[in-house]
Design a protein around this motif. Structure first.
Motif: not given
Length: 128
Positions: A92-115
């Protein structure tokens, strides 16, 4: 107003929290599996990251209704930590893109619940 308070139903609240924290643990386990043990869907890694983090963040947001910003920051930091820890997992290896999509997903989940909560409260207020 603006959040759904599930604290009145202790069993439901407990199930939500156990589910949310179970997802947090599951993300860690899946993130740190050796490459040879990974199972992928046809959707691809980035969609998988977004989906896992969106669902987990949504459950956390429902479990802790007034902590949306903290959950977003914590989930992004958690995603970064797990990416860095992938250096320790064979193949395995770390990837900035994977971190970005994980973070974007977390934000999306929070926004969906808020809306969803906002719409629910407005409809409920309109029926009163």
């Amino acid at each position: 107003m603006g959040t759904i308070d599930v604290s009145h139903d202790r069993l439901f609240s407990r199930v939500l929290r156990v589910s949310a924290w179970g997802c947090v643990v599951l993300i860690a386990v899946l993130s740190l599996l050796p490459a040879e043990d990974m199972v992928r869907t046809p959707l691809g890694g980035h969609v998988e990251h977004m989906t896992a983090y969106a669902g987990t963040a949504a459950l956390l947001r429902l479990s802790y209704p007034r902590q949306g910003k903290r959950i977003a920051v914590a989930m992004s930091m958690y995603a970064g930590l797990l990416e860095l820890l992938q250096n320790l997992a064979p193949g395995r290896h770390p990837a900035v893109a994977d971190w970005f999509f994980s973070s974007a997903g977390a934000l999306l989940g929070i926004v969906l619940i808020h809306v969803t909560c906002q719409v629910w409260w407005r409809r409920r207020a309109g029926q009163a």
